[in-house]
Design a protein around this motif. Structure first.
Motif, PDB file in Angstrom:
ATOM      1  N   GLY A  15     -95.881  10.916  36.955  1.00  0.00           N
ATOM      2  CA  GLY A  15     -94.491  11.097  37.367  1.00  0.00           C
ATOM      3  C   GLY A  15     -94.350  11.207  38.872  1.00  0.00           C
ATOM      4  O   GLY A  15     -93.426  10.650  39.465  1.00  0.00           O
ATOM      5  N   TYR A  18     -87.503  15.005  39.863  1.00  0.00           N
ATOM      6  CA  TYR A  18     -86.966  13.649  40.033  1.00  0.00           C
ATOM      7  C   TYR A  18     -85.806  13.644  41.035  1.00  0.00           C
ATOM      8  O   TYR A  18     -85.768  12.837  41.961  1.00  0.00           O
ATOM      9  N   GLN A  19     -84.854  14.550  40.849  1.00  0.00           N
ATOM     10  CA  GLN A  19     -83.675  14.587  41.725  1.00  0.00           C
ATOM     11  C   GLN A  19     -84.041  14.970  43.151  1.00  0.00           C
ATOM     12  O   GLN A  19     -83.503  14.405  44.104  1.00  0.00           O
ATOM     13  N   THR A  46     -93.895  17.934  35.203  1.00  0.00           N
ATOM     14  CA  THR A  46     -94.132  16.749  36.021  1.00  0.00           C
ATOM     15  C   THR A  46     -95.617  16.424  35.994  1.00  0.00           C
ATOM     16  O   THR A  46     -96.445  17.259  36.337  1.00  0.00           O
ATOM     17  N   ARG A  95     -85.766  12.078  45.012  1.00  0.00           N
ATOM     18  CA  ARG A  95     -84.816  11.017  45.357  1.00  0.00           C
ATOM     19  C   ARG A  95     -84.112  11.300  46.691  1.00  0.00           C
ATOM     20  O   ARG A  95     -83.659  10.384  47.359  1.00  0.00           O
ATOM     21  N   ASN A 109     -87.032   5.164  36.943  1.00  0.00           N
ATOM     22  CA  ASN A 109     -86.944   5.430  35.510  1.00  0.00           C
ATOM     23  C   ASN A 109     -88.300   5.808  34.928  1.00  0.00           C
ATOM     24  O   ASN A 109     -88.395   6.681  34.076  1.00  0.00           O
ATOM     25  N   SER A 154     -90.571   7.302  36.615  1.00  0.00           N
ATOM     26  CA  SER A 154     -90.782   8.649  37.129  1.00  0.00           C
ATOM     27  C   SER A 154     -90.064   9.669  36.260  1.00  0.00           C
ATOM     28  O   SER A 154     -90.632  10.700  35.901  1.00  0.00           O
ATOM     29  N   LEU A 155     -88.829   9.390  35.940  1.00  0.00           N
ATOM     30  CA  LEU A 155     -88.036  10.329  35.141  1.00  0.00           C
ATOM     31  C   LEU A 155     -88.651  10.538  33.759  1.00  0.00           C
ATOM     32  O   LEU A 155     -88.568  11.626  33.198  1.00  0.00           O
ATOM     33  N   ILE A 198     -86.559  16.865  35.530  1.00  0.00           N
ATOM     34  CA  ILE A 198     -85.330  16.362  36.156  1.00  0.00           C
ATOM     35  C   ILE A 198     -85.179  16.932  37.559  1.00  0.00           C
ATOM     36  O   ILE A 198     -84.773  16.224  38.480  1.00  0.00           O
ATOM     37  N   ALA A 247     -92.482   8.537  41.207  1.00  0.00           N
ATOM     38  CA  ALA A 247     -91.370   9.065  42.007  1.00  0.00           C
ATOM     39  C   ALA A 247     -91.473   8.599  43.453  1.00  0.00           C
ATOM     40  O   ALA A 247     -90.499   8.105  44.026  1.00  0.00           O
ATOM     41  N   SER A 267     -91.617  13.174  34.513  1.00  0.00           N
ATOM     42  CA  SER A 267     -91.443  14.337  35.386  1.00  0.00           C
ATOM     43  C   SER A 267     -90.202  15.125  34.982  1.00  0.00           C
ATOM     44  O   SER A 267     -89.372  14.654  34.207  1.00  0.00           O
TER      45      SER A 267
END
Length: 198
Positions: free
Chosen positions: A124, A63-64, A120, A67, A52, A54-55, A60, A128, A58
């Motif tokens: 971030g 972030y995705q 980002t 992950r 959270n 990180s999001l 989206i 992440a 940065s």
């Protein structure tokens, strides 16, 4: 506000599971002492908090994509610490994933255009990758705790959720802004209540 809502959900989860573990209902037993589960509980909290953070710092897309690194890191941790191996072909499939994340990370850091999309930051990126590490450790430890204590996921969650609430309550005081309760519309309160059973 995100961590507030997360804390609320963990508190409801912990209360529900505590009730279900009582002799009156007897759905399962809570047979593990808090100190035995503390490392897993801390990892449980951080695997939600760090992503959270990180999001918040940065894009989206970044972030995705980062992950996605959870899967390769789980495999590496599982192999290095617990000597569990995976099929060679599966290991080969993780290489393009890691390379793709590397290219995306470089692109996010170097090519910042003038658009209004969220950029980002270094913070971030830091959160992440630490978040991926925390999530990977949590995933590996779930299996370890399953095997070591002969507990199912519900039993583990009944112990980790309350610890997660305590951790989040501490972090919320530094990271979230609390809304003025009177300024929150009735519709939003209804949505919070409707989300509670989830």
């Amino acid at each position: 506000m995100q961590l507030n809502f997360m804390t609320y959900h963990f508190a409801l989860t912990g209360l529900l599971l505590y009730g279900l573990s009582r002799p009156r209902w007897g759905v399962f037993e809570r047979k593990l002492a808090l100190m035995e589960i503390l490392p897993l509980a801390i990892a449980f909290g951080f695997q939600f908090v760090l992503p959270n953070f990180s999001l918040a710092n940065s894009s989206i897309v970044f972030y995705q994509m980062v992950r996605v690194l959870v899967t390769p890191l789980v495999a590496v941790i599982d192999f290095l610490i617990y000597r569990n191996s995976m099929p060679r072909i599966a290991a080969y499939m993780l290489v393009p994933i890691c390379l793709g994340i590397g290219v995306l990370s470089y692109h996010e850091a170097v090519f910042q255009d003038g658009s209004d999309t969220k950029k980002t930051s270094i913070l971030g990126v830091f959160f992440a990758f630490i978040g991926v590490l925390a999530t990977s450790i949590y995933i590996v430890w779930i299996k370890v705790f399953h095997d070591r204590f002969q507990m199912n996921s519900i039993q583990l969650l009944s112990k980790t959720a309350p610890c997660g609430v305590v951790l989040l309550l501490y972090l919320v005081s530094f990271s979230d802004t609390f809304p003025a309760w009177t300024e929150v519309s009735g519709g939003k309160w209804i949505m919070v209540l409707l989300a509670s059973p989830c």
